[in-house]
Design an enzyme around this catalytic site. Structure first.
Site, PDB file in Angstrom:
ATOM      1  N   LYS A 193     -29.979  10.176 -28.995  1.00 38.26           N
ATOM      2  CA  LYS A 193     -30.789  10.550 -30.142  1.00 38.26           C
ATOM      3  C   LYS A 193     -30.506   9.654 -31.345  1.00 38.26           C
ATOM      4  CE  LYS A 193     -30.298  15.427 -28.937  1.00 38.26           C
ATOM      5  NZ  LYS A 193     -29.701  16.700 -29.418  1.00 38.26           N
ATOM      6  N   GLU A 253     -30.230   0.370 -30.907  1.00 39.90           N
ATOM      7  CA  GLU A 253     -29.150   1.355 -30.777  1.00 39.90           C
ATOM      8  C   GLU A 253     -28.523   1.607 -32.139  1.00 39.90           C
ATOM      9  OE1 GLU A 253     -27.904   3.806 -29.681  1.00 39.90           O
ATOM     10  OE2 GLU A 253     -26.480   3.475 -28.056  1.00 39.90           O
ATOM     11  N   ASP A 291     -19.642   0.938 -30.026  1.00 38.36           N
ATOM     12  CA  ASP A 291     -18.253   1.308 -30.205  1.00 38.36           C
ATOM     13  C   ASP A 291     -17.453   0.599 -29.113  1.00 38.36           C
ATOM     14  OD1 ASP A 291     -16.216   2.924 -31.377  1.00 38.36           O
ATOM     15  OD2 ASP A 291     -16.470   4.435 -29.839  1.00 38.36           O
TER      16      ASP A 291
HETATM   17  P1  IMP Z   1     -19.856   3.164 -26.646  1.00 43.23           P
HETATM   18  O1  IMP Z   1     -20.299   3.250 -25.231  1.00 43.23           O
HETATM   19  O2  IMP Z   1     -18.407   3.533 -26.817  1.00 43.23           O
HETATM   20  O3  IMP Z   1     -20.196   1.885 -27.334  1.00 43.23           O
HETATM   21  O4  IMP Z   1     -20.544   4.383 -27.358  1.00 43.23           O
HETATM   22  C1  IMP Z   1     -21.682   4.312 -28.041  1.00 43.23           C
HETATM   23  C2  IMP Z   1     -22.156   5.693 -28.393  1.00 43.23           C
HETATM   24  O5  IMP Z   1     -21.083   6.563 -28.858  1.00 43.23           O
HETATM   25  C3  IMP Z   1     -23.095   5.549 -29.556  1.00 43.23           C
HETATM   26  O6  IMP Z   1     -24.406   5.366 -29.097  1.00 43.23           O
HETATM   27  C4  IMP Z   1     -22.883   6.842 -30.298  1.00 43.23           C
HETATM   28  O7  IMP Z   1     -23.755   7.815 -29.777  1.00 43.23           O
HETATM   29  C5  IMP Z   1     -21.453   7.247 -30.021  1.00 43.23           C
HETATM   30  N1  IMP Z   1     -20.552   6.846 -31.115  1.00 43.23           N
HETATM   31  C6  IMP Z   1     -19.620   5.874 -31.096  1.00 43.23           C
HETATM   32  N2  IMP Z   1     -18.973   5.787 -32.276  1.00 43.23           N
HETATM   33  C7  IMP Z   1     -19.523   6.712 -33.085  1.00 43.23           C
HETATM   34  C8  IMP Z   1     -19.291   7.115 -34.463  1.00 43.23           C
HETATM   35  O8  IMP Z   1     -18.443   6.580 -35.200  1.00 43.23           O
HETATM   36  N3  IMP Z   1     -20.091   8.113 -34.921  1.00 43.23           N
HETATM   37  C9  IMP Z   1     -21.024   8.728 -34.154  1.00 43.23           C
HETATM   38  N4  IMP Z   1     -21.282   8.385 -32.877  1.00 43.23           N
HETATM   39  C10 IMP Z   1     -20.527   7.403 -32.350  1.00 43.23           C
HETATM   40 MG    MG Z   2     -26.156   6.571 -29.263  1.00 44.52          MG
END
Ligand code: IMP
Ligand code: MG
Length: 174
Positions: free
Chosen positions: A41, A97, A101
């Site tokens: 979302k 996106e 993270d």
């Molecule tokens: P990744 O796979 O760890 O890069 O995660 C990405 C997803 O984690 C993003 O699309 C967000 O939905 C969530 N996410 C990562 N860091 C944050 C944050 O600081 N605040 C809110 N959502 C986060």
């Molecule tokens: Mg996300």
């Protein structure tokens, strides 16, 4: 309880950055069959605002994914909750996106989309948290770099709260 998280990036800064990046996208995709794919979302707000600055005919679609074992494994186990409606073969895909993270979600998503045969595939991310990266992600358009803290607002949530904030805020630790 009802306190608002402190501002990290203001509404004005977001708008100005999206205006610039929208201009870049407009120049880069002249004559393309552009499909912008918002990842639900979190990206709903940035997608809606960004496309106002993209002066091109385009198509919009959405995907929703959920990640498992984040922080504990880098197995890349990600599942698609809602898939695209459009057939993207031969189209120019720009994934939008909210935040990268660890990079695990986007790494999986980009590989999945590439397998569907688009003419081109690029990534727009509003927020980049480089310190948290576990898997490299190739970002073509980047809004802002943010510190390794918990970010909320402007689409991003913490337990489904704060998505409605018009600015990007940071949750206080502890
Ligand atoms: P990744 O796979 O760890 O890069 O995660 C990405 C997803 O984690 C993003 O699309 C967000 O939905 C969530 N996410 C990562 N860091 C944050 C944050 O600081 N605040 C809110 N959502 C986060
Ligand atoms: Mg996300």
């Amino acid at each position: 309880m009802s306190e608002k998280p402190p501002v990290l990036i203001s509404q004005e800064e977001i708008e100005s950055r999206l205006r610039d990046l929208g201009g870049e996208i407009t120049r880069d995709y002249q004559g393309a069959e552009l499909v912008m794919v918002g990842i639900l979302k979190g990206a709903f707000m940035v997608l809606a605002d960004l496309i106002r600055f993209v002066e091109l005919p385009l198509r919009i679609d959405f995907m929703a994914v959920s990640s498992y074992g984040m922080g504990t494994s880098s197995s890349g186990a990600v599942s698609i909750i809602k898939d695209l409606d459009l057939d993207v073969r031969g189209r120019d895909l720009l994934v939008v996106e909210d935040i990268v993270d660890t990079g695990i979600t986007l790494d999986y998503l980009m590989r999945t989309l590439k397998a569907r045969g688009p003419s081109s595939l690029s990534l727009f991310v509003l927020l980049d948290k480089p310190e948290a990266r576990k898997v490299p992600v190739d970002i073509r358009y980047r809004g802002f770099e943010v510190p390794d803290r918990f970010i909320v607002g402007y689409g991003l949530d913490c337990g489904e709260r704060y998505r409605e904030l018009p600015y990007i805020g940071v949750l206080e630790e502890g």
